[in-house]
Design a protein around this motif. Structure first.
Motif, PDB file in Angstrom:
ATOM      1  N   ARG A  46       0.843  -1.029   0.131  1.00  0.00           N
ATOM      2  CA  ARG A  46       0.203   0.271   0.149  1.00  0.00           C
ATOM      3  C   ARG A  46       0.905   1.284   0.137  1.00  0.00           C
ATOM      4  N   GLY A  47       1.916   1.222   0.676  1.00  0.00           N
ATOM      5  CA  GLY A  47       2.998   2.269   0.746  1.00  0.00           C
ATOM      6  C   GLY A  47       3.401   2.780  -0.773  1.00  0.00           C
ATOM      7  N   PHE A  48       3.710   1.671  -1.606  1.00  0.00           N
ATOM      8  CA  PHE A  48       4.168   1.796  -2.844  1.00  0.00           C
ATOM      9  C   PHE A  48       3.096   2.771  -3.574  1.00  0.00           C
ATOM     10  N   TYR A  49       1.827   2.270  -3.402  1.00  0.00           N
ATOM     11  CA  TYR A  49       0.576   2.713  -4.227  1.00  0.00           C
ATOM     12  C   TYR A  49       0.492   4.228  -3.782  1.00  0.00           C
ATOM     13  N   HIS A  50       0.604   4.345  -2.419  1.00  0.00           N
ATOM     14  CA  HIS A  50       0.478   5.928  -1.981  1.00  0.00           C
ATOM     15  C   HIS A  50       1.560   6.737  -2.571  1.00  0.00           C
ATOM     16  N   ALA A  51       2.692   6.496  -2.321  1.00  0.00           N
ATOM     17  CA  ALA A  51       3.797   7.326  -2.665  1.00  0.00           C
ATOM     18  C   ALA A  51       3.684   7.590  -4.406  1.00  0.00           C
ATOM     19  N   ALA A  52       3.422   6.353  -5.167  1.00  0.00           N
ATOM     20  CA  ALA A  52       3.323   6.790  -6.492  1.00  0.00           C
ATOM     21  C   ALA A  52       2.174   7.588  -7.020  1.00  0.00           C
ATOM     22  N   SER A  53       0.969   7.527  -6.066  1.00  0.00           N
ATOM     23  CA  SER A  53      -0.044   8.371  -6.565  1.00  0.00           C
ATOM     24  C   SER A  53       0.240   9.577  -6.164  1.00  0.00           C
ATOM     25  N   GLY A  54       1.099   9.953  -5.057  1.00  0.00           N
ATOM     26  CA  GLY A  54       1.365  11.386  -4.802  1.00  0.00           C
ATOM     27  C   GLY A  54       2.405  11.813  -6.021  1.00  0.00           C
ATOM     28  N   MET A  55       3.467  10.976  -6.351  1.00  0.00           N
ATOM     29  CA  MET A  55       4.234  11.338  -7.435  1.00  0.00           C
ATOM     30  C   MET A  55       3.722  11.769  -8.642  1.00  0.00           C
ATOM     31  N   ILE A  56       2.606  11.071  -8.844  1.00  0.00           N
ATOM     32  CA  ILE A  56       1.741  11.258 -10.436  1.00  0.00           C
ATOM     33  C   ILE A  56       1.122  12.572 -10.174  1.00  0.00           C
ATOM     34  N   THR A  57       0.427  12.892  -9.027  1.00  0.00           N
ATOM     35  CA  THR A  57      -0.357  14.140  -8.777  1.00  0.00           C
ATOM     36  C   THR A  57       0.436  15.394  -9.023  1.00  0.00           C
ATOM     37  N   GLN A  58       1.584  15.261  -8.211  1.00  0.00           N
ATOM     38  CA  GLN A  58       2.600  16.417  -8.387  1.00  0.00           C
ATOM     39  C   GLN A  58       2.989  16.404  -9.622  1.00  0.00           C
ATOM     40  N   GLN A  59       3.333  15.426 -10.229  1.00  0.00           N
ATOM     41  CA  GLN A  59       3.832  15.465 -11.658  1.00  0.00           C
ATOM     42  C   GLN A  59       2.740  16.234 -12.670  1.00  0.00           C
TER      43      GLN A  59
END
Length: 275
Positions: free
Chosen positions: A3-16
């Protein structure tokens, strides 16, 4: 951990996506009438975690049940990109074919949204489009067009044809040549401009190309047209750069969290897994 992978990845995509939005705003800082985008970031729906438990009754019968553990967030995403329709500064060009819209007073609806006005532009695919970019020109047949060659429409929805670029635009929208009224620029009013959709090249559409009501017929709307001026982009360069750097730093923070999860997963697989 997954879940941590998904949370961090979604945050990166959002900021991108936010960095791309800010970059596009800065790229259009000199585009007349451009309206800066702003993002709406939301969290995905929360998930309710439950634990499977077994119970043994006094009689020896074993039963299973689900016990709630609590809720967990599943990441964030950019829900929408919405233009801000704040009036841009007016820049004097002294060209007859440049016309700027000056919002004097725009009413606010029950939802607290301030309306806005637009030039009416023909859509070659049918219907009408709208723009705040008054950088007009005359084509080879004398028709008033925008930078993309689309006809500027009058209050009746017809293209405006002139004999030359020597004409006058009055504050209330009349185009005059030789002291005579030739046509009146079509100015539309959007009570809720957030309902408009960007269609590219500084153009907007409402309700799949349908026509907005005329601003001239709305007694609550007060505006003036200024010939020889262009409305600047409403992008604030300083604020946009600050927000873009903040988004980039947030992207880096999410990236470091993702790397930490990756190192933990590496230890779990290659070291703990050997025991």
């Amino acid at each position: 951990m997954f879940r941590g992978f998904y949370h961090a990845a979604s945050g990166m995509i959002t900021q991108q996506r936010r960095v791309e939005m800010f970059t596009n705003n800065l790229a259009n800082i000199n585009t007349p009438g451009y309206k800066a985008d702003q993002s709406s970031v939301r969290a995905f729906p929360e998930m309710l975690l439950q634990r499977l438990e077994t119970e043994k009754s006094p009689s020896g019968q074993v039963t299973t049940k689900m016990s709630p553990v609590g809720s967990i967030n599943t990441g964030v995403y950019v829900q929408d990109l919405t233009p801000t329709y704040k009036q841009g500064d007016l820049n004097k060009t002294e060209l007859n074919t440049d016309v700027a819209l000056n919002n004097i007073f725009m009413p606010t609806n029950a939802e607290g949204i301030t309306g806005s006005i637009f030039f009416t532009v023909e859509n070659p695919d049918g219907g009408v489009q709208y723009t705040r970019n008054g950088n007009f020109t005359l084509d080879g047949y004398g028709f008033l067009t925008n930078a993309n060659g689309h006809y500027i429409l009058d209050t009746a929805g017809n293209p405006i044809q002139l004999t030359s670029d020597q004409f006058t635009v009055t504050a209330d929208g009349w185009i005059q040549q030789d002291g005579q009224n030739v046509a009146r620029l079509g100015i539309a009013f959007a009570e809720n401009p957030n309902e408009l959709a960007k269609s590219g090249e500084g153009l907007f559409q409402w309700n799949n190309g349908q026509a907005l009501p005329s601003a001239y017929e709305n007694g609550q709307v007060s505006f003036a047209l200024q010939q020889g001026y262009l409305e600047r982009s409403n992008v604030d360069a300083t604020e946009t750069m600050t927000q873009m750097l903040a988004a980039y730093r947030t992207f880096e923070a999410n990236q470091k969290v993702l790397q930490a999860y990756d190192r933990s997963m590496d230890k779990a697989v290659n070291e703990i897994g050997k025991i």
